[in-house]
Design an enzyme around this catalytic site. Structure first.
Site, PDB file in Angstrom:
ATOM      1  N   HIS A 183       0.861  -1.197   0.000  1.00  0.00           N
ATOM      2  CA  HIS A 183       0.000   0.000   0.000  1.00  0.00           C
ATOM      3  C   HIS A 183       0.891   1.239   0.000  1.00  0.00           C
ATOM      4  O   HIS A 183       1.722   1.387  -0.886  1.00  0.00           O
ATOM      5  CB  HIS A 183      -0.934  -0.092   1.214  1.00  0.00           C
ATOM      6  N   HIS A 218      -2.472  -2.268  -9.722  1.00  0.00           N
ATOM      7  CA  HIS A 218      -3.474  -1.624  -8.866  1.00  0.00           C
ATOM      8  C   HIS A 218      -4.760  -2.453  -8.883  1.00  0.00           C
ATOM      9  O   HIS A 218      -5.121  -3.016  -9.908  1.00  0.00           O
ATOM     10  CB  HIS A 218      -3.783  -0.203  -9.376  1.00  0.00           C
ATOM     11  N   ASP A 224       2.643   5.320  -6.637  1.00  0.00           N
ATOM     12  CA  ASP A 224       3.902   5.202  -5.877  1.00  0.00           C
ATOM     13  C   ASP A 224       5.136   5.073  -6.750  1.00  0.00           C
ATOM     14  O   ASP A 224       6.253   5.060  -6.223  1.00  0.00           O
ATOM     15  CB  ASP A 224       3.806   3.982  -4.936  1.00  0.00           C
TER      16      ASP A 224
HETATM   17  C1  SDX Z   1      -1.536   2.148  -3.319  1.00  0.00           C
HETATM   18  O1  SDX Z   1      -6.245   0.683  -3.410  1.00  0.00           O
HETATM   19  C2  SDX Z   1      -5.793   1.876  -3.573  1.00  0.00           C
HETATM   20  O2  SDX Z   1      -6.535   2.764  -4.023  1.00  0.00           O
HETATM   21  C3  SDX Z   1      -4.371   2.106  -3.101  1.00  0.00           C
HETATM   22  C4  SDX Z   1      -3.716   3.418  -3.476  1.00  0.00           C
HETATM   23  C5  SDX Z   1      -4.350   4.589  -2.746  1.00  0.00           C
HETATM   24  O3  SDX Z   1      -4.240   5.717  -3.246  1.00  0.00           O
HETATM   25  O4  SDX Z   1      -4.850   4.359  -1.591  1.00  0.00           O
HETATM   26  O5  SDX Z   1      -3.811   3.629  -4.876  1.00  0.00           O
HETATM   27  C6  SDX Z   1      -2.224   3.448  -3.080  1.00  0.00           C
HETATM   28  O6  SDX Z   1      -1.475   1.326  -2.455  1.00  0.00           O
HETATM   29  C7  SDX Z   1      -0.997   1.864  -4.707  1.00  0.00           C
HETATM   30  C8  SDX Z   1      -0.426   0.423  -4.840  1.00  0.00           C
HETATM   31  C9  SDX Z   1       1.003   0.421  -4.272  1.00  0.00           C
HETATM   32  N1  SDX Z   1       1.536  -0.969  -4.229  1.00  0.00           N
HETATM   33  C10 SDX Z   1       2.481  -1.393  -5.049  1.00  0.00           C
HETATM   34  O7  SDX Z   1       2.967  -0.740  -5.969  1.00  0.00           O
HETATM   35  C11 SDX Z   1       2.986  -2.817  -4.731  1.00  0.00           C
HETATM   36  C12 SDX Z   1       3.113  -3.623  -6.042  1.00  0.00           C
HETATM   37  N2  SDX Z   1       1.776  -3.875  -6.571  1.00  0.00           N
HETATM   38  C13 SDX Z   1       1.129  -5.108  -6.202  1.00  0.00           C
HETATM   39  O8  SDX Z   1       1.484  -5.722  -5.031  1.00  0.00           O
HETATM   40  C14 SDX Z   1      -0.332  -5.178  -6.626  1.00  0.00           C
HETATM   41  O9  SDX Z   1      -0.401  -4.724  -7.909  1.00  0.00           O
HETATM   42  C15 SDX Z   1      -1.355  -4.445  -5.768  1.00  0.00           C
HETATM   43  C16 SDX Z   1      -1.254  -4.813  -4.341  1.00  0.00           C
HETATM   44  C17 SDX Z   1      -1.214  -2.966  -5.915  1.00  0.00           C
HETATM   45  C18 SDX Z   1      -2.725  -4.862  -6.288  1.00  0.00           C
HETATM   46  O10 SDX Z   1      -2.831  -6.209  -6.055  1.00  0.00           O
HETATM   47  P1  SDX Z   1      -4.123  -7.062  -6.528  1.00  0.00           P
HETATM   48  O11 SDX Z   1      -5.177  -6.186  -7.083  1.00  0.00           O
HETATM   49  O12 SDX Z   1      -4.491  -7.991  -5.423  1.00  0.00           O
HETATM   50  O13 SDX Z   1      -3.585  -7.825  -7.754  1.00  0.00           O
HETATM   51  P2  SDX Z   1      -2.931  -9.263  -7.683  1.00  0.00           P
HETATM   52  O14 SDX Z   1      -1.878  -9.289  -6.615  1.00  0.00           O
HETATM   53  O15 SDX Z   1      -4.018 -10.265  -7.643  1.00  0.00           O
HETATM   54  O16 SDX Z   1      -2.169  -9.306  -9.098  1.00  0.00           O
HETATM   55  C19 SDX Z   1      -2.796  -9.794 -10.261  1.00  0.00           C
HETATM   56  C20 SDX Z   1      -1.666 -10.429 -11.063  1.00  0.00           C
HETATM   57  C21 SDX Z   1      -0.887 -11.492 -10.272  1.00  0.00           C
HETATM   58  O17 SDX Z   1      -0.306 -12.361 -11.228  1.00  0.00           O
HETATM   59  P3  SDX Z   1      -1.010 -13.817 -11.500  1.00  0.00           P
HETATM   60  O18 SDX Z   1      -1.250 -14.466 -10.149  1.00  0.00           O
HETATM   61  O19 SDX Z   1      -2.295 -13.497 -12.235  1.00  0.00           O
HETATM   62  O20 SDX Z   1      -0.007 -14.571 -12.343  1.00  0.00           O
HETATM   63  O21 SDX Z   1      -0.682  -9.417 -11.388  1.00  0.00           O
HETATM   64  C22 SDX Z   1       0.542  -9.751 -10.743  1.00  0.00           C
HETATM   65  C23 SDX Z   1       0.231 -10.734  -9.645  1.00  0.00           C
HETATM   66  O22 SDX Z   1       1.373 -11.549  -9.384  1.00  0.00           O
HETATM   67  N3  SDX Z   1       1.074  -8.502 -10.204  1.00  0.00           N
HETATM   68  C24 SDX Z   1       2.338  -8.125 -10.276  1.00  0.00           C
HETATM   69  C25 SDX Z   1       2.393  -6.866  -9.675  1.00  0.00           C
HETATM   70  N4  SDX Z   1       1.172  -6.521  -9.240  1.00  0.00           N
HETATM   71  C26 SDX Z   1       0.358  -7.546  -9.576  1.00  0.00           C
HETATM   72  N5  SDX Z   1       3.427  -8.731 -10.814  1.00  0.00           N
HETATM   73  C27 SDX Z   1       4.577  -8.052 -10.714  1.00  0.00           C
HETATM   74  N6  SDX Z   1       4.716  -6.839 -10.150  1.00  0.00           N
HETATM   75  C28 SDX Z   1       3.639  -6.221  -9.610  1.00  0.00           C
HETATM   76  N7  SDX Z   1       3.780  -5.034  -9.064  1.00  0.00           N
END
Ligand code: SDX
Length: 446
Positions: free
Chosen positions: A285, A324, A380
């Site tokens: 997050h 996201h 971020d």
């Molecule tokens: C914020 O929710 C909000 O509004 C939050 C926010 C706000 O203003 O409050 O916008 C602020 O928290 C932004 C997000 C910051 N976090 C990151 O940058 C961390 C990296 N991102 C991920 O961990 C992920 O993308 C999330 C947590 C942001 C979202 O996760 P989801 O929606 O649960 O998606 P998921 O984990 O189910 O991913 C779907 C697929 C998966 O692959 P498969 O299982 O389908 O093979 O996408 C992949 C994930 O492995 N994936 C990534 C990835 N993010 C998702 N692969 C590599 N790198 C990534 N960053």
């Protein structure tokens, strides 16, 4: 606020056919059918409870780990369209607010629902500005932290501790009391954040200068040294104000869900927002901005980006700052942040990690792994590069996210309190543990 969802709606089309806004579910275990009303493209989960096999059954629930497809509330604060990359606060686009507004004005909009008149803004600014000082006792426990304590840990505990200074905060259904706590929380967040930062440096605390703007005073409390009066650089002051606007609210994200969940027990707003800051601290997050810079350092050079991307695609690590839950398009905030980054770099010098970040983005936007999963830069991805160029250590990056989000959390918390449909949050579970077992004396255990 009338948030109750109406019951069954019928609509008549031009051709005179009537359409019932309902969905019919047939339980194939019993052959029975159930017609459930659809309102705002949603059904009430409680309407599922009538679906039973036996009359004594509890009834059907919906199962939605991490709330991928569950609306927990009706809200009128922030609207996001993830596919179109749209973000609006109370109907105003983030692009327009970032260009024309200030953080304090935007915070007023989020909290009160309307842009302030000149008189309202003057009153709001006066009250926030005159609540920037913190009780001198707070310095005593800030001094108790180790020099290398993470500032987020200090801010979480200090905001929670504020609940012990303001007993009137428990009067949560008194609008005047909520206003007073709002002035205190919005006013004191920068002071507490700056004091935490100065503590890690072993530098004396710098008191608020009420003649400066909200971001300008924050820079003053962070960076002033021996000068009689601190004069913030206008480019950095405006850059910070825009970044604060962009981070002010984001509908039902993890930390907002936390402030609503904790607030639903009717605890004071200091305790509820301290819990939200704790949720924001997580690397998935608000802690991601810190992890992005660590990741770019780890990659080390543009030449090593392909090798890192290979590891991401193998599932060994994540491309932090990408992806996201809602945005399946470019995060509109990231686009604005990228522009702000160049303005800061023009003044402070280009961040050497920028080329690595741009190469990560270039590859990710072309690569099937990211395209298929709709992974774009989020809020971020570039913020850390800006903060680093402004002189902040990486540990301060999530704190810079928490400061502006305070107004969004309070707005969401108040909306929850005033929503007649809301009660204490208490989800159900699907229990798959042991049925019943008898206690075995220790000598009989294997
Ligand atoms: C914020 O929710 C909000 O509004 C939050 C926010 C706000 O203003 O409050 O916008 C602020 O928290 C932004 C997000 C910051 N976090 C990151 O940058 C961390 C990296 N991102 C991920 O961990 C992920 O993308 C999330 C947590 C942001 C979202 O996760 P989801 O929606 O649960 O998606 P998921 O984990 O189910 O991913 C779907 C697929 C998966 O692959 P498969 O299982 O389908 O093979 O996408 C992949 C994930 O492995 N994936 C990534 C990835 N993010 C998702 N692969 C590599 N790198 C990534 N960053």
């Amino acid at each position: 606020m009338d948030s109750a969802l109406p019951t069954t709606q019928t609509k008549t089309s031009e051709t005179g056919t009537t359409r019932r806004d309902t969905v019919t579910i047939t339980d194939n275990r019993t052959g029975k059918s159930y017609e459930l009303p659809i309102t705002h493209d949603a059904i009430r989960a409680m309407d599922l409870r009538q679906i039973k096999v036996h009359p004594e059954d509890f009834g059907m629930m919906s199962y939605d780990p991490a709330f991928n497809n569950t609306a927990s509330c009706i809200s009128r604060i922030t609207y996001i369209d993830g596919d179109k990359g749209i973000l609006r606060y109370r109907g105003y686009s983030i692009e327009e607010l970032a260009e024309k507004s200030t953080y304090l004005e935007t915070a007023y909009l989020l909290l009160r629902g309307e842009l302030p008149t000149a008189a309202q803004l003057k009153d709001w600014q006066y009250n926030v500005t005159h609540h920037t000082f913190i009780h001198e006792s707070i310095k005593k426990f800030l001094d108790g932290f180790h020099y290398d304590a993470h500032p987020m840990g200090m801010v979480i505990s200090t905001i929670a501790a504020l609940s012990t200074f303001y007993n009137d905060a428990k009067d949560i259904f008194n609008e005047e009391s909520r206003r007073k706590q709002t002035y205190r929380l919005v006013g004191k967040m920068p002071t507490i954040a700056a004091f935490a930062y100065r503590h890690t440096l072993g530098m004396p605390y710098v008191y608020p200068d009420n003649d400066l703007s909200y971001p300008g005073n924050f820079l003053n409390m962070l960076f002033r040294t021996s000068e009689a009066r601190y004069r913030p650089n206008p480019t950095l002051e405006r850059a910070l104000d825009i970044l604060f606007i962009l981070h002010a609210d984001h509908e039902q994200n993890c930390s907002t869900n936390t402030v609503r969940g904790v607030g639903s027990s009717h605890v004071d707003p200091y305790s509820a927002t301290a819990a939200a800051i704790a949720a924001l601290y997580g690397p998935l997050h608000g802690g991601a901005n810190e992890e992005v810079v660590r990741m770019l350092h780890e990659i080390g050079s543009v030449q090593k980006v392909p090798e890192f991307i290979k590891r991401v695609k193998a599932g060994e690590t994540k491309l932090m700052g990408f992806g996201h839950r809602v945005y399946k398009n470019y995060d509109p905030r990231a686009r604005i942040i990228k522009r702000v980054a160049y303005e800061v770099f023009d003044l402070m010098g280009k961040n050497p990690l920028l080329e690595i970040a741009l190469e990560c983005e270039r590859i990710a936007l072309e690569d099937e792994y990211f395209v298929k999963r709709k992974l774009y830069p989020n809020v971020d991805f570039y913020t850390g590069l800006i903060y680093q160029s402004m002189g902040f250590p990486t540990t301060m990056f999530p704190v810079l996210f928490a400061i502006p989000r305070m107004s969004g959390w309070i707005a969401q918390w108040e909306e929850l309190l005033l929503d007649p449909e809301q009660k204490i949050a208490r989800p159900r579970q699907i229990y798959l543990g042991y049925d019943t077992r008898s206690y075995a004396p220790i000598e009989q255990r294997l």
